[in-house]
Motif scaffolding. Sequence first.
Motif, PDB file in Angstrom:
ATOM      1  N   LEU A  40      84.485  48.589  45.548  1.00  0.00           N
ATOM      2  CA  LEU A  40      85.404  49.074  44.504  1.00  0.00           C
ATOM      3  C   LEU A  40      85.728  47.953  43.515  1.00  0.00           C
ATOM      4  O   LEU A  40      85.715  48.167  42.294  1.00  0.00           O
ATOM      5  CB  LEU A  40      86.681  49.614  45.144  1.00  0.00           C
ATOM      6  N   ILE A  41      85.985  46.761  44.027  1.00  0.00           N
ATOM      7  CA  ILE A  41      86.276  45.613  43.151  1.00  0.00           C
ATOM      8  C   ILE A  41      85.068  45.292  42.274  1.00  0.00           C
ATOM      9  O   ILE A  41      85.191  45.103  41.055  1.00  0.00           O
ATOM     10  CB  ILE A  41      86.695  44.391  43.997  1.00  0.00           C
ATOM     11  N   MET A  42      83.893  45.254  42.903  1.00  0.00           N
ATOM     12  CA  MET A  42      82.675  44.944  42.141  1.00  0.00           C
ATOM     13  C   MET A  42      82.349  46.062  41.144  1.00  0.00           C
ATOM     14  O   MET A  42      81.846  45.786  40.046  1.00  0.00           O
ATOM     15  CB  MET A  42      81.505  44.695  43.086  1.00  0.00           C
ATOM     16  N   LEU A  43      82.633  47.293  41.494  1.00  0.00           N
ATOM     17  CA  LEU A  43      82.433  48.417  40.575  1.00  0.00           C
ATOM     18  C   LEU A  43      83.324  48.240  39.349  1.00  0.00           C
ATOM     19  O   LEU A  43      82.865  48.388  38.207  1.00  0.00           O
ATOM     20  CB  LEU A  43      82.752  49.740  41.283  1.00  0.00           C
ATOM     21  N   PHE A  44      84.556  47.884  39.574  1.00  0.00           N
ATOM     22  CA  PHE A  44      85.505  47.683  38.482  1.00  0.00           C
ATOM     23  C   PHE A  44      85.069  46.514  37.585  1.00  0.00           C
ATOM     24  O   PHE A  44      85.072  46.625  36.351  1.00  0.00           O
ATOM     25  CB  PHE A  44      86.910  47.433  39.067  1.00  0.00           C
ATOM     26  N   ILE A  45      84.675  45.388  38.195  1.00  0.00           N
ATOM     27  CA  ILE A  45      84.251  44.212  37.427  1.00  0.00           C
ATOM     28  C   ILE A  45      82.994  44.512  36.622  1.00  0.00           C
ATOM     29  O   ILE A  45      82.906  44.184  35.431  1.00  0.00           O
ATOM     30  CB  ILE A  45      84.023  43.001  38.363  1.00  0.00           C
ATOM     31  N   SER A  46      82.006  45.153  37.251  1.00  0.00           N
ATOM     32  CA  SER A  46      80.758  45.452  36.529  1.00  0.00           C
ATOM     33  C   SER A  46      80.987  46.488  35.428  1.00  0.00           C
ATOM     34  O   SER A  46      80.338  46.440  34.383  1.00  0.00           O
ATOM     35  CB  SER A  46      79.673  45.909  37.493  1.00  0.00           C
ATOM     36  N   PHE A  47      81.932  47.393  35.630  1.00  0.00           N
ATOM     37  CA  PHE A  47      82.256  48.383  34.600  1.00  0.00           C
ATOM     38  C   PHE A  47      82.921  47.696  33.404  1.00  0.00           C
ATOM     39  O   PHE A  47      82.637  48.037  32.251  1.00  0.00           O
ATOM     40  CB  PHE A  47      83.169  49.473  35.184  1.00  0.00           C
ATOM     41  N   LEU A  48      83.798  46.721  33.671  1.00  0.00           N
ATOM     42  CA  LEU A  48      84.444  45.975  32.583  1.00  0.00           C
ATOM     43  C   LEU A  48      83.436  45.144  31.790  1.00  0.00           C
ATOM     44  O   LEU A  48      83.621  44.908  30.593  1.00  0.00           O
ATOM     45  CB  LEU A  48      85.552  45.066  33.131  1.00  0.00           C
ATOM     46  N   ASP A  49      82.378  44.683  32.466  1.00  0.00           N
ATOM     47  CA  ASP A  49      81.319  43.913  31.791  1.00  0.00           C
ATOM     48  C   ASP A  49      80.296  44.814  31.104  1.00  0.00           C
ATOM     49  O   ASP A  49      79.291  44.320  30.585  1.00  0.00           O
ATOM     50  CB  ASP A  49      80.585  43.029  32.793  1.00  0.00           C
ATOM     51  N   ASN A  50      80.534  46.104  31.117  1.00  0.00           N
ATOM     52  CA  ASN A  50      79.623  47.099  30.528  1.00  0.00           C
ATOM     53  C   ASN A  50      78.230  47.047  31.152  1.00  0.00           C
ATOM     54  O   ASN A  50      77.237  47.337  30.496  1.00  0.00           O
ATOM     55  CB  ASN A  50      79.524  46.932  29.006  1.00  0.00           C
ATOM     56  N   ASN A  51      78.156  46.664  32.418  1.00  0.00           N
ATOM     57  CA  ASN A  51      76.887  46.639  33.138  1.00  0.00           C
ATOM     58  C   ASN A  51      76.815  47.930  33.966  1.00  0.00           C
ATOM     59  O   ASN A  51      77.230  47.982  35.116  1.00  0.00           O
ATOM     60  CB  ASN A  51      76.807  45.402  34.043  1.00  0.00           C
ATOM     61  N   TYR A  52      76.312  48.966  33.347  1.00  0.00           N
ATOM     62  CA  TYR A  52      76.350  50.295  33.947  1.00  0.00           C
ATOM     63  C   TYR A  52      75.377  50.455  35.114  1.00  0.00           C
ATOM     64  O   TYR A  52      75.604  51.268  36.001  1.00  0.00           O
ATOM     65  CB  TYR A  52      76.121  51.366  32.879  1.00  0.00           C
ATOM     66  N   ILE A  53      74.320  49.669  35.121  1.00  0.00           N
ATOM     67  CA  ILE A  53      73.374  49.736  36.245  1.00  0.00           C
ATOM     68  C   ILE A  53      74.036  49.206  37.511  1.00  0.00           C
ATOM     69  O   ILE A  53      73.995  49.849  38.565  1.00  0.00           O
ATOM     70  CB  ILE A  53      72.064  48.968  35.925  1.00  0.00           C
ATOM     71  N   LEU A  54      74.673  48.040  37.402  1.00  0.00           N
ATOM     72  CA  LEU A  54      75.399  47.512  38.568  1.00  0.00           C
ATOM     73  C   LEU A  54      76.578  48.409  38.939  1.00  0.00           C
ATOM     74  O   LEU A  54      76.895  48.559  40.122  1.00  0.00           O
ATOM     75  CB  LEU A  54      75.891  46.082  38.301  1.00  0.00           C
TER      76      LEU A  54
END
Length: 166
Positions: A40-54
């Motif tokens: 969940l934390i990594m999903l949130f961080i990758s979403f904030l970085d606009n890295n939709y694949i991650l």
Amino acid sequence: MNYKFENRYYSTDEILSEYVHKVLCRKLKVMGAIIAAAALIMLFISFLDNNYILSAVFGVCLFISVCVTVLSPSLMLKQLKESDRRIHNDKKFETVVQFGDNISISEGAFSLAIEFAQILKVYSLKHSYVLMFGKNNAIIINPDTFTLGTFEEFKSFIQSRCHLVK
């Protein structure tokens, strides 16, 4: 053989469910929660970085870890009941656990004897008292159904015989 304690009961769904949820799946639930939180934390961080694949990868990890954590206890309980049904040929037998020089368990045609030294851990649960003698092997006692001795006397006896640390 001279027995000091005897426990007789018929296995119930609440005893088996408690055993599966609080003993067998205990580590699975902890690890599942840790993995789900990390995902969940990594999903949130990758979403904030606009890295939709991650984000998609971590979203899938989160979904799988939550599903495994939630569904595994129910599936394990179902498997435990099915195994019990097959062993006893669709008949329900009384479980008899006797404590003397060793621990003797019998249920229908099935019987087992183990030494006190084999008991590794004890779980005191709401509906049962569980004596673990392996990673996934246990003797389940119903505290309300002692026919020889009392549950309070039994707890002191088992602690002294198994040399368990509280």
